[in-house]
Scaffold this motif. Structure first.
Motif, PDB file in Angstrom:
ATOM      1  N   VAL A  39       0.855  -1.183   0.000  1.00 39.18           N
ATOM      2  CA  VAL A  39       0.000   0.000   0.000  1.00 39.18           C
ATOM      3  C   VAL A  39       0.892   1.233   0.000  1.00 39.18           C
ATOM      4  O   VAL A  39       1.911   1.276   0.681  1.00 39.18           O
ATOM      5  CB  VAL A  39      -0.907   0.007   1.253  1.00 39.18           C
ATOM      6  CG1 VAL A  39      -1.727   1.274   1.328  1.00 39.18           C
ATOM      7  CG2 VAL A  39      -1.797  -1.226   1.265  1.00 39.18           C
ATOM      8  N   THR A  40       0.485   2.249  -0.764  1.00 42.22           N
ATOM      9  CA  THR A  40       1.226   3.499  -0.807  1.00 42.22           C
ATOM     10  C   THR A  40       0.308   4.650  -0.436  1.00 42.22           C
ATOM     11  O   THR A  40      -0.878   4.636  -0.763  1.00 42.22           O
ATOM     12  CB  THR A  40       1.865   3.732  -2.191  1.00 42.22           C
ATOM     13  OG1 THR A  40       2.590   4.957  -2.173  1.00 42.22           O
ATOM     14  CG2 THR A  40       0.839   3.778  -3.296  1.00 42.22           C
ATOM     15  N   ALA A  41       0.843   5.611   0.279  1.00 37.75           N
ATOM     16  CA  ALA A  41       0.114   6.827   0.622  1.00 37.75           C
ATOM     17  C   ALA A  41       1.047   8.003   0.382  1.00 37.75           C
ATOM     18  O   ALA A  41       2.271   7.874   0.504  1.00 37.75           O
ATOM     19  CB  ALA A  41      -0.343   6.798   2.076  1.00 37.75           C
ATOM     20  N   GLN A  42       0.455   9.127   0.023  1.00 38.73           N
ATOM     21  CA  GLN A  42       1.249  10.327  -0.186  1.00 38.73           C
ATOM     22  C   GLN A  42       0.489  11.517   0.373  1.00 38.73           C
ATOM     23  O   GLN A  42      -0.713  11.661   0.140  1.00 38.73           O
ATOM     24  CB  GLN A  42       1.527  10.536  -1.669  1.00 38.73           C
ATOM     25  CG  GLN A  42       2.443  11.704  -1.966  1.00 38.73           C
ATOM     26  CD  GLN A  42       2.735  11.825  -3.440  1.00 38.73           C
ATOM     27  OE1 GLN A  42       1.836  11.764  -4.259  1.00 38.73           O
ATOM     28  NE2 GLN A  42       4.006  11.972  -3.769  1.00 38.73           N
ATOM     29  N   PHE A  43       1.163  12.342   1.137  1.00 36.74           N
ATOM     30  CA  PHE A  43       0.575  13.570   1.655  1.00 36.74           C
ATOM     31  C   PHE A  43       1.539  14.690   1.335  1.00 36.74           C
ATOM     32  O   PHE A  43       2.652  14.717   1.875  1.00 36.74           O
ATOM     33  CB  PHE A  43       0.309  13.477   3.155  1.00 36.74           C
ATOM     34  CG  PHE A  43      -0.356  14.690   3.712  1.00 36.74           C
ATOM     35  CD1 PHE A  43      -1.627  15.038   3.324  1.00 36.74           C
ATOM     36  CD2 PHE A  43       0.302  15.504   4.605  1.00 36.74           C
ATOM     37  CE1 PHE A  43      -2.250  16.160   3.824  1.00 36.74           C
ATOM     38  CE2 PHE A  43      -0.310  16.621   5.119  1.00 36.74           C
ATOM     39  CZ  PHE A  43      -1.584  16.959   4.729  1.00 36.74           C
ATOM     40  N   ARG A  44       1.114  15.542   0.409  1.00 35.27           N
ATOM     41  CA  ARG A  44       1.956  16.624  -0.098  1.00 35.27           C
ATOM     42  C   ARG A  44       3.279  16.051  -0.558  1.00 35.27           C
ATOM     43  O   ARG A  44       3.305  15.288  -1.480  1.00 35.27           O
ATOM     44  CB  ARG A  44       2.049  17.733   0.912  1.00 35.27           C
ATOM     45  CG  ARG A  44       0.689  18.332   1.181  1.00 35.27           C
ATOM     46  CD  ARG A  44       0.723  19.644   1.863  1.00 35.27           C
ATOM     47  NE  ARG A  44      -0.659  20.101   2.029  1.00 35.27           N
ATOM     48  CZ  ARG A  44      -1.141  20.568   3.142  1.00 35.27           C
ATOM     49  NH1 ARG A  44      -0.361  20.693   4.198  1.00 35.27           N
ATOM     50  NH2 ARG A  44      -2.385  20.945   3.214  1.00 35.27           N
TER      51      ARG A  44
END
Length: 142
Positions: A39-44
């Motif tokens: 799973v990948t997440a990106q915040f800014r």
């Protein structure tokens, strides 16, 4: 399992951030193949990849956009940890410098591909040293 004890609270904190409630928050969530499938997440400018054996955290150093801003190249810097199954002898951690290309598939859907030069540290001499990996993923942007 020891990695899940670190990754799950980290992801819960990220998901509960109050700034995620508005549109165009800079948040993305998806699936990727980086240090295995996960799973990948990106915040800014911060990207996180997690699976049952590995975690990677990267911070954006530079963006290069095309004229319509539909595609961009980027350079990140970060670190990683990969668990060695049931043996601490095969664990490795290190630094990495992902260089990638990201493009929009649909208004809220983003795909990326990257080359990931890295340097790993380990108790196992065969797992240590310089290497180049790759990553491929898709994120839904919120």
């Amino acid at each position: 399992m020891k990695l899940l004890r670190i990754a799950l609270p980290l992801l819960a904190t990220l998901f509960s951030a109050p700034s995620l409630a508005n549109n165009n928050s800079g948040f993305g969530l998806g699936v990727a193949y980086d240090l295995g499938a996960g799973v990948t997440a990106q915040f800014r400018g911060t990207s996180i990849f997690v699976n049952s054996d590995a975690i990677a955290v990267d911070m954006r150093l530079q963006n290069f956009y095309n004229d319509r801003r539909t595609m961009h190249a980027y350079i990140d810097a970060g670190g990683f940890f990969v668990g060695g199954d049931h043996d601490d002898y095969n664990d490795k951690a290190g630094v990495r410098l992902p260089i990638g290309l990201s493009f929009g598939i649909a208004p809220s859907l983003q795909a990326y591909i990257q080359a990931v030069p890295n340097f790993a540290f380990s108790d196992n001499d065969r797992k240590e040293g310089f290497g180049v990996d790759g990553a491929l993923g898709v994120r839904l942007r919120f």
